[in-house]
Design an enzyme around this catalytic site. Sequence first.
Site, PDB file in Angstrom:
ATOM      1  N   ASP A  10     131.489 136.047  -1.046  1.00 18.97           N
ATOM      2  CA  ASP A  10     131.619 135.856  -2.486  1.00 18.97           C
ATOM      3  C   ASP A  10     132.721 134.834  -2.729  1.00 18.97           C
ATOM      4  O   ASP A  10     133.505 134.527  -1.827  1.00 18.97           O
ATOM      5  CB  ASP A  10     131.969 137.186  -3.181  1.00 18.97           C
ATOM      6  CG  ASP A  10     132.143 137.036  -4.691  1.00 18.97           C
ATOM      7  OD1 ASP A  10     131.354 136.304  -5.301  1.00 18.97           O
ATOM      8  OD2 ASP A  10     133.070 137.645  -5.253  1.00 18.97           O
ATOM      9  N   SER A  11     132.781 134.344  -3.957  1.00 15.02           N
ATOM     10  CA  SER A  11     133.842 133.412  -4.329  1.00 15.02           C
ATOM     11  C   SER A  11     135.214 134.075  -4.296  1.00 15.02           C
ATOM     12  O   SER A  11     136.229 133.401  -4.408  1.00 15.02           O
ATOM     13  CB  SER A  11     133.584 132.872  -5.740  1.00 15.02           C
ATOM     14  OG  SER A  11     133.611 133.934  -6.677  1.00 15.02           O
ATOM     15  N   CYS A  73     127.319 137.011  -4.749  1.00 11.41           N
ATOM     16  CA  CYS A  73     127.859 136.158  -5.799  1.00 11.41           C
ATOM     17  C   CYS A  73     126.685 135.616  -6.605  1.00 11.41           C
ATOM     18  O   CYS A  73     125.808 134.948  -6.035  1.00 11.41           O
ATOM     19  CB  CYS A  73     128.651 135.015  -5.164  1.00 11.41           C
ATOM     20  SG  CYS A  73     129.234 133.750  -6.312  1.00 11.41           S
ATOM     21  N   GLU A 150     140.858 138.167 -10.107  1.00 10.76           N
ATOM     22  CA  GLU A 150     141.421 137.717  -8.826  1.00 10.76           C
ATOM     23  C   GLU A 150     142.940 137.910  -8.767  1.00 10.76           C
ATOM     24  O   GLU A 150     143.504 138.064  -7.699  1.00 10.76           O
ATOM     25  CB  GLU A 150     141.081 136.241  -8.590  1.00 10.76           C
ATOM     26  CG  GLU A 150     139.626 135.966  -8.236  1.00 10.76           C
ATOM     27  CD  GLU A 150     139.255 136.401  -6.821  1.00 10.76           C
ATOM     28  OE1 GLU A 150     140.089 136.256  -5.904  1.00 10.76           O
ATOM     29  OE2 GLU A 150     138.121 136.905  -6.647  1.00 10.76           O
ATOM     30  N   CYS A 182     127.772 138.714 -12.952  1.00  8.10           N
ATOM     31  CA  CYS A 182     128.764 138.234 -11.978  1.00  8.10           C
ATOM     32  C   CYS A 182     129.236 139.448 -11.197  1.00  8.10           C
ATOM     33  O   CYS A 182     129.523 140.490 -11.794  1.00  8.10           O
ATOM     34  CB  CYS A 182     129.939 137.562 -12.692  1.00  8.10           C
ATOM     35  SG  CYS A 182     131.330 137.156 -11.612  1.00  8.10           S
ATOM     36  N   HIS A 184     131.953 140.100  -9.913  1.00  8.46           N
ATOM     37  CA  HIS A 184     133.313 140.527 -10.278  1.00  8.46           C
ATOM     38  C   HIS A 184     133.297 141.521 -11.440  1.00  8.46           C
ATOM     39  O   HIS A 184     134.171 142.381 -11.548  1.00  8.46           O
ATOM     40  CB  HIS A 184     134.169 139.323 -10.712  1.00  8.46           C
ATOM     41  CG  HIS A 184     134.713 138.496  -9.598  1.00  8.46           C
ATOM     42  ND1 HIS A 184     133.927 137.649  -8.841  1.00  8.46           N
ATOM     43  CD2 HIS A 184     135.986 138.346  -9.115  1.00  8.46           C
ATOM     44  CE1 HIS A 184     134.689 137.015  -7.956  1.00  8.46           C
ATOM     45  NE2 HIS A 184     135.937 137.422  -8.094  1.00  8.46           N
TER      46      HIS A 184
END
Length: 258
Positions: A10-11, A73, A150, A182, A184
């Site tokens: 994932d990012s 992602c 993040e 997303c 996240h």
Amino acid sequence: MSTQAIGLFDSGVGGTSIWKEIHKLLPYENTIYLADSANAPYGQKSKEEIIHLSEKNTEFLLEKNVKIIVVACNTATTNAIKELRSKYQIPFIGIEPAIKPAALNSQTQTIGILATKGTINSELFSKAVQSHKNVKIIEQIGHNLVPLIENGMIESAEMRELLKIYLNPMIEQNIDYLVLGCSHYPYLIPVIKEILPTHIQIIDSGEAVAKQTRNVLEQNNLLVSDQKPTLTFYTNKNGIVLKSLLNSSEAVIIEQNF
């Protein structure tokens, strides 16, 4: 049976929401997770950049001898999975916003989608939206949500204010489903629930991705039935937020440049 690991990338830390669903469904499988947090968020990058980073991540996992790769992602899936599947000889599992179940079950015929710019602007996302023309779909780019996650600021005042700005117009237009586009964003569900009326249902893709991963492993005779798994996480940024989200004594977190 194959004791090779399931690879995920994932990012950043968000794809651990997908990892948790996979680990819950397939508790004996070894996993290797790559968090490319130094390059997060992917959602603001060009398609070419996203493909390049996705290929780099794939090659990192292939060097670890994984048996399948989960692109955990939405932005990477919607922009790069076609190229990944054509370039590499390994099964890939992608993650896309769960528009279909929301559209099929909506009573108000109006659903909201919160996703990154990279996902909303992708061809794959556009096709998914076009296939549900009978439903009003309200798209909202979640500007700055990923950087806040993040940086461990999930319950910050800034996060709450942004979510109110993004969600209140959807509430006013009578959505009854909110699709999280997303990986996240599932970490924001407790905060989102404080803002949304209780009748609005929240959908993410984690469980569906886990089931698809199991199905593909079964089809290829790669499932593990009983072993103590190794759970390895690589990050190219400080691992504190990753560790706090995992909350697992079994997870091994390795910080390194890649």
